[in-house]
Design a protein around this motif. Structure first.
Motif, short mmCIF file in Angstrom:
data_model
loop_
_atom_site.label_atom_id
_atom_site.label_comp_id
_atom_site.label_asym_id
_atom_site.label_seq_id
_atom_site.Cartn_x
_atom_site.Cartn_y
_atom_site.Cartn_z
N MET A 38 0.83 -1.19 0.00
CA MET A 38 0.00 0.00 0.00
C MET A 38 0.87 1.25 0.00
N LYS A 39 1.97 1.21 0.75
CA LYS A 39 2.85 2.38 0.80
C LYS A 39 3.46 2.66 -0.57
N GLN A 40 3.86 1.60 -1.28
CA GLN A 40 4.45 1.78 -2.60
C GLN A 40 3.43 2.32 -3.60
N VAL A 41 2.22 1.78 -3.57
CA VAL A 41 1.17 2.25 -4.48
C VAL A 41 0.85 3.71 -4.19
N ASP A 42 0.71 4.05 -2.92
CA ASP A 42 0.41 5.43 -2.55
C ASP A 42 1.52 6.38 -3.00
N ALA A 43 2.76 5.96 -2.83
CA ALA A 43 3.89 6.81 -3.26
C ALA A 43 3.88 7.01 -4.77
N MET A 44 3.57 5.98 -5.53
CA MET A 44 3.50 6.11 -6.99
C MET A 44 2.40 7.08 -7.40
N LEU A 45 1.26 6.95 -6.77
CA LEU A 45 0.13 7.81 -7.14
C LEU A 45 0.41 9.27 -6.82
N ARG A 46 1.09 9.53 -5.73
CA ARG A 46 1.41 10.90 -5.35
C ARG A 46 2.50 11.51 -6.23
N SER A 47 3.31 10.66 -6.88
CA SER A 47 4.44 11.17 -7.66
C SER A 47 4.10 11.46 -9.12
N VAL A 48 2.89 11.20 -9.54
CA VAL A 48 2.53 11.34 -10.95
C VAL A 48 1.43 12.39 -11.11
N ASP A 49 1.68 13.36 -11.99
CA ASP A 49 0.66 14.34 -12.33
C ASP A 49 0.05 13.97 -13.68
N GLY A 50 -1.22 14.20 -13.83
CA GLY A 50 -1.87 13.96 -15.12
C GLY A 50 -2.24 12.50 -15.33
N PRO A 51 -2.86 12.24 -16.46
CA PRO A 51 -3.31 10.87 -16.77
C PRO A 51 -2.12 9.91 -16.90
N HIS A 52 -2.30 8.71 -16.46
CA HIS A 52 -1.27 7.69 -16.56
C HIS A 52 -1.90 6.31 -16.46
N ILE A 53 -1.10 5.30 -16.72
CA ILE A 53 -1.54 3.91 -16.62
C ILE A 53 -0.67 3.22 -15.58
N LEU A 54 -1.29 2.55 -14.65
CA LEU A 54 -0.59 1.76 -13.66
C LEU A 54 -0.78 0.30 -14.06
N ALA A 55 0.30 -0.39 -14.39
CA ALA A 55 0.19 -1.76 -14.90
C ALA A 55 0.93 -2.72 -14.00
N GLY A 56 0.42 -3.92 -13.93
CA GLY A 56 1.08 -4.97 -13.17
C GLY A 56 0.07 -5.78 -12.40
N GLY A 57 0.49 -6.92 -11.93
CA GLY A 57 -0.38 -7.79 -11.15
C GLY A 57 -0.64 -7.26 -9.76
N LEU A 58 0.30 -6.52 -9.22
CA LEU A 58 0.21 -5.88 -7.90
C LEU A 58 0.01 -6.87 -6.76
N ASN A 59 0.11 -8.16 -7.05
CA ASN A 59 -0.10 -9.19 -6.03
C ASN A 59 -1.37 -8.93 -5.23
N ALA A 60 -2.41 -8.53 -5.94
CA ALA A 60 -3.66 -8.17 -5.28
C ALA A 60 -4.83 -8.80 -6.02
N LEU A 61 -5.84 -9.15 -5.29
CA LEU A 61 -7.07 -9.68 -5.86
C LEU A 61 -8.23 -8.79 -5.45
N ASP A 62 -9.31 -8.90 -6.18
CA ASP A 62 -10.53 -8.18 -5.84
C ASP A 62 -11.61 -9.23 -5.61
N GLY A 63 -12.01 -9.37 -4.37
CA GLY A 63 -13.00 -10.38 -4.02
C GLY A 63 -14.30 -10.25 -4.81
N THR A 64 -14.61 -9.04 -5.27
CA THR A 64 -15.85 -8.84 -6.03
C THR A 64 -15.76 -9.42 -7.43
N ASP A 65 -14.58 -9.88 -7.85
CA ASP A 65 -14.43 -10.53 -9.15
C ASP A 65 -14.94 -11.97 -9.13
N TYR A 66 -15.24 -12.48 -7.95
CA TYR A 66 -15.58 -13.88 -7.79
C TYR A 66 -16.93 -14.04 -7.10
#
Length: 86
Positions: free
Chosen positions: A1-29
């Motif tokens: 979470m700290k890494q994701v938050d740091a990335m989001l704070r360091s980017v201005d304007g539209p961008h794409i965040l790509a990767g598996g992020l080792n995360a799942l979304d329970g609502t997908d199932y």
């Protein structure tokens, strides 16, 4: 979470965040499928899949590319032998 938050704070304007992020979304199932996934992780000695990252990103108005893939279920892949400690 700290890494994701740091990335989001360091980017201005539209961008794409790509990767598996080792995360799942329970609502997908379905509830039954999610219970199977949680049980599988427990059986191999892994912690319950984390959903906080995806919830956080969706709260920041990110859209999961999976939402554009049509009718499909997100895939959980665990490499053979990943749970071994020897």
């Amino acid at each position: 979470m700290k890494q994701v938050d740091a990335m989001l704070r360091s980017v201005d304007g539209p961008h794409i965040l790509a990767g598996g992020l080792n995360a799942l979304d329970g609502t997908d199932y379905s509830a039954d499928r999610w219970a199977d996934i949680v049980k599988y992780y427990e059986e191999i000695g892994k912690p319950t899949p984390k959903v906080e990252v995806m919830k956080y990103l969706k709260g920041k108005q990110y859209v999961d590319a999976k939402d554009f893939a049509g009718e499909c279920e997100a895939v959980v892949v665990v490499a053979k032998g990943q749970g071994k400690t020897d």
